[in-house]
Design a protein around this motif. Structure first.
Motif, PDB file in Angstrom:
ATOM      1  N   MET A  20       0.804  -1.108   0.072  1.00  0.00           N
ATOM      2  CA  MET A  20      -0.045   0.084  -0.081  1.00  0.00           C
ATOM      3  C   MET A  20       0.891   1.074   0.071  1.00  0.00           C
ATOM      4  N   SER A  21       0.787   2.123  -1.092  1.00  0.00           N
ATOM      5  CA  SER A  21       1.485   3.120  -1.051  1.00  0.00           C
ATOM      6  C   SER A  21       1.113   4.127   0.120  1.00  0.00           C
ATOM      7  N   LYS A  22       1.976   5.171   0.240  1.00  0.00           N
ATOM      8  CA  LYS A  22       1.783   6.111   1.237  1.00  0.00           C
ATOM      9  C   LYS A  22       1.305   7.311   0.922  1.00  0.00           C
ATOM     10  N   ILE A  23       0.451   8.037   1.614  1.00  0.00           N
ATOM     11  CA  ILE A  23      -0.125   9.456   1.161  1.00  0.00           C
ATOM     12  C   ILE A  23       0.675  10.390   1.390  1.00  0.00           C
ATOM     13  N   ILE A  24       0.936  11.314   0.495  1.00  0.00           N
ATOM     14  CA  ILE A  24       1.908  12.527   0.796  1.00  0.00           C
ATOM     15  C   ILE A  24       1.125  13.529   1.216  1.00  0.00           C
ATOM     16  N   LYS A  25       1.658  14.031   2.278  1.00  0.00           N
ATOM     17  CA  LYS A  25       1.124  15.360   3.028  1.00  0.00           C
ATOM     18  C   LYS A  25       1.910  16.598   3.248  1.00  0.00           C
ATOM     19  N   TYR A  26       1.639  17.565   2.922  1.00  0.00           N
ATOM     20  CA  TYR A  26       2.658  18.775   2.966  1.00  0.00           C
ATOM     21  C   TYR A  26       2.097  19.432   4.122  1.00  0.00           C
ATOM     22  N   VAL A  27       3.154  19.584   5.142  1.00  0.00           N
ATOM     23  CA  VAL A  27       2.891  20.313   6.549  1.00  0.00           C
ATOM     24  C   VAL A  27       3.581  21.576   6.558  1.00  0.00           C
ATOM     25  N   GLY A  28       2.660  22.653   6.738  1.00  0.00           N
ATOM     26  CA  GLY A  28       3.251  23.949   6.984  1.00  0.00           C
ATOM     27  C   GLY A  28       3.299  24.432   8.344  1.00  0.00           C
ATOM     28  N   LEU A  29       4.503  24.793   8.711  1.00  0.00           N
ATOM     29  CA  LEU A  29       4.525  25.295  10.289  1.00  0.00           C
ATOM     30  C   LEU A  29       4.738  26.736  10.279  1.00  0.00           C
ATOM     31  N   ASP A  30       3.747  27.453  10.996  1.00  0.00           N
ATOM     32  CA  ASP A  30       4.162  28.968  11.190  1.00  0.00           C
ATOM     33  C   ASP A  30       4.523  28.763  12.611  1.00  0.00           C
ATOM     34  N   VAL A  31       6.117  29.330  12.539  1.00  0.00           N
ATOM     35  CA  VAL A  31       6.746  28.830  14.021  1.00  0.00           C
ATOM     36  C   VAL A  31       6.963  30.431  14.405  1.00  0.00           C
ATOM     37  N   HIS A  32       6.576  30.462  15.881  1.00  0.00           N
ATOM     38  CA  HIS A  32       6.947  31.513  16.675  1.00  0.00           C
ATOM     39  C   HIS A  32       7.488  31.096  17.855  1.00  0.00           C
ATOM     40  N   LYS A  33       7.865  32.178  18.982  1.00  0.00           N
ATOM     41  CA  LYS A  33       8.549  31.722  19.963  1.00  0.00           C
ATOM     42  C   LYS A  33       7.994  30.944  21.068  1.00  0.00           C
ATOM     43  N   ASP A  34       6.690  31.127  21.022  1.00  0.00           N
ATOM     44  CA  ASP A  34       5.791  30.205  22.000  1.00  0.00           C
ATOM     45  C   ASP A  34       4.959  29.242  21.496  1.00  0.00           C
ATOM     46  N   SER A  35       4.466  29.327  20.084  1.00  0.00           N
ATOM     47  CA  SER A  35       3.833  28.544  19.303  1.00  0.00           C
ATOM     48  C   SER A  35       4.019  28.239  18.062  1.00  0.00           C
ATOM     49  N   ILE A  36       3.336  27.372  17.826  1.00  0.00           N
ATOM     50  CA  ILE A  36       3.609  26.751  16.085  1.00  0.00           C
ATOM     51  C   ILE A  36       2.089  26.292  15.558  1.00  0.00           C
ATOM     52  N   THR A  37       1.719  27.111  14.565  1.00  0.00           N
ATOM     53  CA  THR A  37       0.519  26.829  13.985  1.00  0.00           C
ATOM     54  C   THR A  37       0.557  25.747  12.895  1.00  0.00           C
ATOM     55  N   ILE A  38      -0.158  24.687  12.890  1.00  0.00           N
ATOM     56  CA  ILE A  38       0.066  23.804  11.746  1.00  0.00           C
ATOM     57  C   ILE A  38      -0.842  23.627  10.988  1.00  0.00           C
ATOM     58  N   ALA A  39      -0.702  23.592   9.307  1.00  0.00           N
ATOM     59  CA  ALA A  39      -1.676  23.560   8.402  1.00  0.00           C
ATOM     60  C   ALA A  39      -1.057  22.053   7.322  1.00  0.00           C
ATOM     61  N   ILE A  40      -2.206  21.666   6.912  1.00  0.00           N
ATOM     62  CA  ILE A  40      -1.655  20.367   6.201  1.00  0.00           C
ATOM     63  C   ILE A  40      -2.424  20.222   4.539  1.00  0.00           C
ATOM     64  N   ALA A  41      -1.708  20.105   3.772  1.00  0.00           N
ATOM     65  CA  ALA A  41      -2.179  20.094   2.423  1.00  0.00           C
ATOM     66  C   ALA A  41      -1.985  18.791   1.906  1.00  0.00           C
ATOM     67  N   ASP A  42      -3.009  18.221   1.270  1.00  0.00           N
ATOM     68  CA  ASP A  42      -3.018  16.652   0.832  1.00  0.00           C
ATOM     69  C   ASP A  42      -2.489  16.737  -0.594  1.00  0.00           C
ATOM     70  N   GLU A  43      -1.904  15.755  -1.129  1.00  0.00           N
ATOM     71  CA  GLU A  43      -1.371  15.595  -2.365  1.00  0.00           C
ATOM     72  C   GLU A  43      -2.235  15.861  -3.506  1.00  0.00           C
ATOM     73  N   GLY A  44      -1.656  16.457  -4.630  1.00  0.00           N
ATOM     74  CA  GLY A  44      -2.644  16.767  -5.727  1.00  0.00           C
ATOM     75  C   GLY A  44      -2.912  18.191  -5.830  1.00  0.00           C
ATOM     76  N   ARG A  45      -3.182  18.734  -6.881  1.00  0.00           N
ATOM     77  CA  ARG A  45      -3.496  20.145  -7.219  1.00  0.00           C
ATOM     78  C   ARG A  45      -4.744  20.535  -6.408  1.00  0.00           C
ATOM     79  N   ASP A  46      -5.739  19.533  -6.429  1.00  0.00           N
ATOM     80  CA  ASP A  46      -6.857  19.940  -5.803  1.00  0.00           C
ATOM     81  C   ASP A  46      -7.198  19.192  -4.410  1.00  0.00           C
ATOM     82  N   GLY A  47      -6.072  18.928  -3.991  1.00  0.00           N
ATOM     83  CA  GLY A  47      -6.174  18.313  -2.593  1.00  0.00           C
ATOM     84  C   GLY A  47      -6.410  19.144  -1.477  1.00  0.00           C
ATOM     85  N   ASN A  48      -7.183  18.498  -0.363  1.00  0.00           N
ATOM     86  CA  ASN A  48      -7.890  19.332   0.598  1.00  0.00           C
ATOM     87  C   ASN A  48      -6.689  19.971   1.548  1.00  0.00           C
ATOM     88  N   VAL A  49      -6.956  21.064   1.902  1.00  0.00           N
ATOM     89  CA  VAL A  49      -5.972  21.889   2.636  1.00  0.00           C
ATOM     90  C   VAL A  49      -6.866  22.455   4.109  1.00  0.00           C
TER      91      VAL A  49
END
Length: 369
Positions: free
Chosen positions: A1-30
């Protein structure tokens, strides 16, 4: 079974990190995953949860004051992670909403589309030595400021040094012997002079630490080889190498020149070609060092006693490159000046070509992996 590629964006600050995930593909869910504390343990917890869902992760965050700790930590665990240049992140015209959630989402989306420009993440030992070099530079700047303050203070009292060169032994003796008209002014002058002496002592201590730290450094052979070039002393060589890292990562010298921001900017369209000042992108510390080193090529080509001493024991290939650099750059400086070019423009052109010779020397010297 092939793995699902996910792109993880990290908005890094001194005290916190906000995380967003984009699924593979041009129309993948964000989607926004959430916000966590800036803690490696919490980051590991999130990554384990995502990996457990048969996901292959590609993480990204902006370069900033938090450094490269997160990138190194994730890379050591086998998770792909890059750090990108904030100035090169594409932005939509007219977009007037900015917050952590949107920043993280944009990073994940742009990383998926390949529109982000990664920065070079230095080796941990390289960064340690780079911190020493940058600290020395900061203190050198502070010393320069104190000297300017001393000159201004003395001039306000109607006193002026009649000698040829300031900050020589004679000038320092003259400053030490000055008698101010008021005791409070004498105290002020003494404090200024003590501050300058303190900065001098700190610079000397840092230079000794830099020399000691270089002894077991994997890039020491490159530092020694670069000193064969005119205008490149130990501190200059260490500055260039710590700021740029392994120069063999550049496949062509033009890539190094562009990375240093020493290439002309351009705004051309159709038959119209318009080039302007240098781009000044990339590493400003290395660029400034090369500009200072390029000043020495205004003099005729020659091997001084200091240069010959620095060249002792170096490979013949390195010595040949260094001498060819002198012959070419000294001649080019005179030719450009004869054409009526501005001095600063000429020195910048020399610095650009000097970076090419630095690239050639770095590739000629084997380093330990």
């Amino acid at each position: 079974m092939s793995k699902i590629i996910k792109y993880v964006g990290l908005d890094v600050h001194k005290d916190s990190i906000t995380i967003a995930i984009a699924d593979e593909g041009r129309d993948g869910n964000v989607r926004v995953y959430g916000k966590i504390h800036n803690d490696l343990g919490q980051i590991d917890k999130v990554m384990r949860k995502l990996i457990s869902k048969n996901s292959e992760l590609h993480c990204v965050y902006e370069a900033g004051p938090c450094g490269y700790t997160i990138c190194r930590h994730l890379t050591n665990q086998g998770i792909d992670c890059v750090v990108v240049a904030p100035a090169l992140i594409p932005k939509k015209t007219g977009d007037r909403i900015k917050n952590d959630r949107r920043d993280a989402t944009n990073l994940a989306t742009l990383h998926r589309s390949g529109d982000l420009t990664p920065v070079y993440v230095p080796d941990e030992s390289d960064e340690v030595l780079r911190d020493l070099v940058r600290t020395r530079k900061d203190i050198t700047t502070a010393r320069k400021t104190v000297k300017q303050q001393i000159n201004a203070f003395v001039l306000r009292q109607g006193m002026s040094y009649s000698g040829k060169s300031k900050w020589s032994k004679g000038h320092l003796t003259w400053l030490a012997d000055l008698k101010m008209p008021h005791p409070a002014q004498q105290i002020a002058l003494t404090e200024y002079l003590d501050a300058m002496e303190n900065q001098e002592a700190r610079i000397k201590r840092l230079e000794k630490s830099i020399v000691a730290s270089c002894q077991n450094w994997r890039l020491l052979p490159v530092v020694e080889a670069l000193q064969a070039l005119r205008g490149i002393s130990l501190i200059s060589a260490v500055t260039v190498v710590t700021e740029l890292g392994d120069l063999t990562r550049f496949d062509h010298p033009s890539q190094l020149m562009a990375y240093l921001g020493l290439v002309p900017s351009e705004h051309s369209s159709g038959p119209t070609i318009k080039r302007g000042p240098i781009t000044k992108t990339g590493n400003s510390h290395a660029r400034r060092t090369l500009i200072e080193s390029a000043q020495s090529y205004r003099l005729p080509a020659r091997k001084s006693k200091a240069i010959r001493k620095r060249q002792e024991g170096l490979p013949e290939e390195v010595l040949e490159i260094a001498w060819n650099a002198q012959l070419r750059l000294c001649q080019r400086y005179r030719r450009l000046i004869a054409k009526g070019k501005n001095h600063n423009v000429v020195v910048t052109a020399i610095a650009r070509e000097l970076s090419g010779f630095i690239w050639a020397i770095a590739r000629a010297v084997p380093i330990a992996v």
